[in-house]
Design a protein around this motif. Structure first.
Motif, PDB file in Angstrom:
ATOM      1  N   GLY A  89       6.176  13.127 -30.065  1.00  0.00           N
ATOM      2  CA  GLY A  89       5.325  13.321 -30.845  1.00  0.00           C
ATOM      3  C   GLY A  89       4.282  12.060 -30.785  1.00  0.00           C
ATOM      4  O   GLY A  89       3.269  11.896 -31.398  1.00  0.00           O
ATOM      5  N   VAL A  90       4.881  11.064 -30.330  1.00  0.00           N
ATOM      6  CA  VAL A  90       4.189   9.539 -30.343  1.00  0.00           C
ATOM      7  C   VAL A  90       3.577   9.297 -28.837  1.00  0.00           C
ATOM      8  O   VAL A  90       4.268   9.142 -27.935  1.00  0.00           O
ATOM      9  CB  VAL A  90       5.164   8.471 -30.580  1.00  0.00           C
ATOM     10  N   VAL A  91       2.006   9.687 -28.593  1.00  0.00           N
ATOM     11  CA  VAL A  91       1.584   9.482 -27.469  1.00  0.00           C
ATOM     12  C   VAL A  91       0.692   8.255 -27.579  1.00  0.00           C
ATOM     13  O   VAL A  91      -0.080   8.062 -28.444  1.00  0.00           O
ATOM     14  CB  VAL A  91       0.797  10.473 -27.020  1.00  0.00           C
ATOM     15  N   ILE A  92       0.853   7.393 -26.692  1.00  0.00           N
ATOM     16  CA  ILE A  92       0.077   6.193 -26.404  1.00  0.00           C
ATOM     17  C   ILE A  92      -0.825   6.190 -25.058  1.00  0.00           C
ATOM     18  O   ILE A  92      -0.282   6.777 -24.110  1.00  0.00           O
ATOM     19  CB  ILE A  92       0.853   4.902 -26.593  1.00  0.00           C
ATOM     20  N   LYS A  93      -2.101   5.552 -25.323  1.00  0.00           N
ATOM     21  CA  LYS A  93      -3.059   5.515 -24.158  1.00  0.00           C
ATOM     22  C   LYS A  93      -2.861   3.997 -23.578  1.00  0.00           C
ATOM     23  O   LYS A  93      -3.034   3.104 -24.315  1.00  0.00           O
ATOM     24  CB  LYS A  93      -4.530   5.777 -24.682  1.00  0.00           C
ATOM     25  N   VAL A  94      -2.457   3.926 -22.260  1.00  0.00           N
ATOM     26  CA  VAL A  94      -2.347   2.662 -21.838  1.00  0.00           C
ATOM     27  C   VAL A  94      -3.201   2.699 -20.360  1.00  0.00           C
ATOM     28  O   VAL A  94      -3.493   3.947 -19.778  1.00  0.00           O
ATOM     29  CB  VAL A  94      -0.684   2.337 -21.166  1.00  0.00           C
ATOM     30  N   HIS A  95      -3.465   1.522 -19.792  1.00  0.00           N
ATOM     31  CA  HIS A  95      -4.176   1.564 -18.674  1.00  0.00           C
ATOM     32  C   HIS A  95      -3.267   2.234 -17.455  1.00  0.00           C
ATOM     33  O   HIS A  95      -2.103   1.944 -17.640  1.00  0.00           O
ATOM     34  CB  HIS A  95      -4.483  -0.024 -18.077  1.00  0.00           C
ATOM     35  N   SER A  96      -3.821   2.825 -16.605  1.00  0.00           N
ATOM     36  CA  SER A  96      -3.146   3.606 -15.512  1.00  0.00           C
ATOM     37  C   SER A  96      -2.472   2.513 -14.870  1.00  0.00           C
ATOM     38  O   SER A  96      -1.299   3.112 -14.163  1.00  0.00           O
ATOM     39  CB  SER A  96      -3.904   4.324 -14.766  1.00  0.00           C
ATOM     40  N   GLN A  97      -2.847   1.281 -14.496  1.00  0.00           N
ATOM     41  CA  GLN A  97      -2.241   0.586 -13.731  1.00  0.00           C
ATOM     42  C   GLN A  97      -0.901  -0.320 -14.442  1.00  0.00           C
ATOM     43  O   GLN A  97      -0.258  -1.111 -14.018  1.00  0.00           O
ATOM     44  CB  GLN A  97      -2.964  -0.771 -13.213  1.00  0.00           C
ATOM     45  N   ALA A  98      -0.838   0.156 -15.781  1.00  0.00           N
ATOM     46  CA  ALA A  98       0.254  -0.383 -16.590  1.00  0.00           C
ATOM     47  C   ALA A  98       1.658   0.241 -16.510  1.00  0.00           C
ATOM     48  O   ALA A  98       2.686  -0.256 -16.848  1.00  0.00           O
ATOM     49  CB  ALA A  98       0.071  -0.464 -18.191  1.00  0.00           C
ATOM     50  N   VAL A  99       1.700   1.125 -15.588  1.00  0.00           N
ATOM     51  CA  VAL A  99       2.771   2.031 -15.259  1.00  0.00           C
ATOM     52  C   VAL A  99       3.509   1.181 -14.100  1.00  0.00           C
ATOM     53  O   VAL A  99       2.852   0.991 -13.080  1.00  0.00           O
ATOM     54  CB  VAL A  99       2.380   3.342 -14.624  1.00  0.00           C
ATOM     55  N   LEU A 100       4.564   0.456 -14.469  1.00  0.00           N
ATOM     56  CA  LEU A 100       5.136  -0.577 -13.547  1.00  0.00           C
ATOM     57  C   LEU A 100       5.849   0.426 -12.298  1.00  0.00           C
ATOM     58  O   LEU A 100       5.770   0.001 -11.155  1.00  0.00           O
ATOM     59  CB  LEU A 100       6.044  -1.503 -14.179  1.00  0.00           C
ATOM     60  N   ARG A 101       6.570   1.367 -12.831  1.00  0.00           N
ATOM     61  CA  ARG A 101       7.178   2.024 -12.033  1.00  0.00           C
ATOM     62  C   ARG A 101       7.957   3.417 -12.489  1.00  0.00           C
ATOM     63  O   ARG A 101       7.865   3.479 -13.655  1.00  0.00           O
ATOM     64  CB  ARG A 101       8.576   1.237 -11.416  1.00  0.00           C
ATOM     65  N   ILE A 102       8.289   4.259 -11.500  1.00  0.00           N
ATOM     66  CA  ILE A 102       8.611   5.562 -12.002  1.00  0.00           C
ATOM     67  C   ILE A 102      10.368   5.323 -11.965  1.00  0.00           C
ATOM     68  O   ILE A 102      10.784   4.749 -11.102  1.00  0.00           O
ATOM     69  CB  ILE A 102       8.418   6.620 -10.942  1.00  0.00           C
ATOM     70  N   LYS A 155       0.955  -1.179   0.027  1.00  0.00           N
ATOM     71  CA  LYS A 155       0.102   0.165   0.089  1.00  0.00           C
ATOM     72  C   LYS A 155       0.845   1.178  -0.081  1.00  0.00           C
ATOM     73  O   LYS A 155       0.503   2.141  -0.938  1.00  0.00           O
ATOM     74  CB  LYS A 155      -0.928  -0.294   1.261  1.00  0.00           C
ATOM     75  N   ALA A 156       1.964   1.197   0.815  1.00  0.00           N
ATOM     76  CA  ALA A 156       2.873   2.399   0.720  1.00  0.00           C
ATOM     77  C   ALA A 156       3.293   2.691  -0.593  1.00  0.00           C
ATOM     78  O   ALA A 156       3.556   3.787  -0.953  1.00  0.00           O
ATOM     79  CB  ALA A 156       3.768   2.173   1.896  1.00  0.00           C
ATOM     80  N   GLU A 157       3.898   1.427  -1.215  1.00  0.00           N
ATOM     81  CA  GLU A 157       4.549   1.615  -2.451  1.00  0.00           C
ATOM     82  C   GLU A 157       3.488   2.123  -3.532  1.00  0.00           C
ATOM     83  O   GLU A 157       3.894   2.936  -4.524  1.00  0.00           O
ATOM     84  CB  GLU A 157       5.285   0.304  -2.943  1.00  0.00           C
ATOM     85  N   ILE A 158       2.394   1.862  -3.610  1.00  0.00           N
ATOM     86  CA  ILE A 158       1.404   2.255  -4.352  1.00  0.00           C
ATOM     87  C   ILE A 158       0.926   3.643  -4.130  1.00  0.00           C
ATOM     88  O   ILE A 158       0.822   4.476  -5.231  1.00  0.00           O
ATOM     89  CB  ILE A 158      -0.080   1.486  -4.380  1.00  0.00           C
ATOM     90  N   GLU A 159       1.010   4.147  -2.850  1.00  0.00           N
ATOM     91  CA  GLU A 159       0.877   5.492  -2.657  1.00  0.00           C
ATOM     92  C   GLU A 159       1.853   6.315  -3.219  1.00  0.00           C
ATOM     93  O   GLU A 159       1.888   7.351  -3.879  1.00  0.00           O
ATOM     94  CB  GLU A 159       0.574   5.945  -1.217  1.00  0.00           C
ATOM     95  N   LYS A 160       3.025   5.921  -2.875  1.00  0.00           N
ATOM     96  CA  LYS A 160       4.424   6.473  -3.630  1.00  0.00           C
ATOM     97  C   LYS A 160       4.457   6.636  -4.985  1.00  0.00           C
ATOM     98  O   LYS A 160       4.393   7.771  -5.545  1.00  0.00           O
ATOM     99  CB  LYS A 160       5.590   5.670  -2.898  1.00  0.00           C
ATOM    100  N   LYS A 161       4.079   5.604  -5.687  1.00  0.00           N
ATOM    101  CA  LYS A 161       3.943   5.591  -7.117  1.00  0.00           C
ATOM    102  C   LYS A 161       2.733   6.768  -7.472  1.00  0.00           C
ATOM    103  O   LYS A 161       3.023   7.249  -8.461  1.00  0.00           O
ATOM    104  CB  LYS A 161       3.634   4.280  -7.805  1.00  0.00           C
ATOM    105  N   ALA A 162       1.807   6.524  -6.627  1.00  0.00           N
ATOM    106  CA  ALA A 162       0.666   7.578  -7.265  1.00  0.00           C
ATOM    107  C   ALA A 162       1.164   8.919  -6.961  1.00  0.00           C
ATOM    108  O   ALA A 162       0.703   9.839  -8.060  1.00  0.00           O
ATOM    109  CB  ALA A 162      -0.469   7.422  -6.491  1.00  0.00           C
TER     110      ALA A 162
END
Length: 152
Positions: free
Chosen positions: A80-93, A35-42
């Motif tokens: 110039g190439v922007v893709i739309k991904v599911h927000s949870q597809a972001v693995l890490r910063i 939960k702490a990791e998810i909050e940090k990523k957000a």
């Protein structure tokens, strides 16, 4: 001998209760850490942050809603190439502070580069390869010393 008989009869039960307590404690701790990791990523997932997506692509966040994870995130994977991904597809910063250059640092680097280029053009500054080449030529022209001569 009542204690020995007690542990013989109830030892397995005590062991199982101890294991259950340990499993409960460790799973609760793991959930808190996640939960702490998810909050940090957000918190770190903001426009301009470089991210690694689950598919292995690196990109820069253009748009992301940390509150509503059902909305897609927009990630720029190339200029110039922007893709739309599911927000949870972001693995890490990817280290948000690394590689960030301020405008002053950029201007200073440009000035330093201009001075270097001018110095090379004038012959005041040589490159490492020029220095190595000059050293080899100097060594080739140098007279052999006594230690280089064969012993008689």
């Amino acid at each position: 001998m009542d204690i020995a008989r007690f542990f013989a009869d109830y030892g397995i039960v005590i062991l199982l209760i101890g294991l259950l307590i340990f499993m409960f404690y460790s799973s609760r701790r793991r959930m808190q850490k996640q939960k702490a990791e998810i909050e940090k990523k957000a918190r770190e997932t903001v426009p301009g942050a470089e991210v690694l997506l689950q598919g292995g692509l690196y990109g820069t966040i253009v748009e992301y809603d940390g509150e509503d994870l059902d909305k897609p995130a927009h990630v720029e994977i190339a200029p110039g190439v922007v893709i739309k991904v599911h927000s949870q597809a972001v693995l890490r910063i990817v280290d948000p502070g690394q590689g960030a250059v301020t405008e002053d640092e950029f201007i200073e680097a440009e000035e330093s580069e201009a001075e270097y280029i001018a110095g090379v053009a004038d012959g005041d500054i040589t490159s490492i390869s020029d220095d190595h080449r000059a050293a080899r030529q100097h060594d080739a022209q140098a007279e052999p010393t006594d230690k280089d001569r064969p012993q008689a």
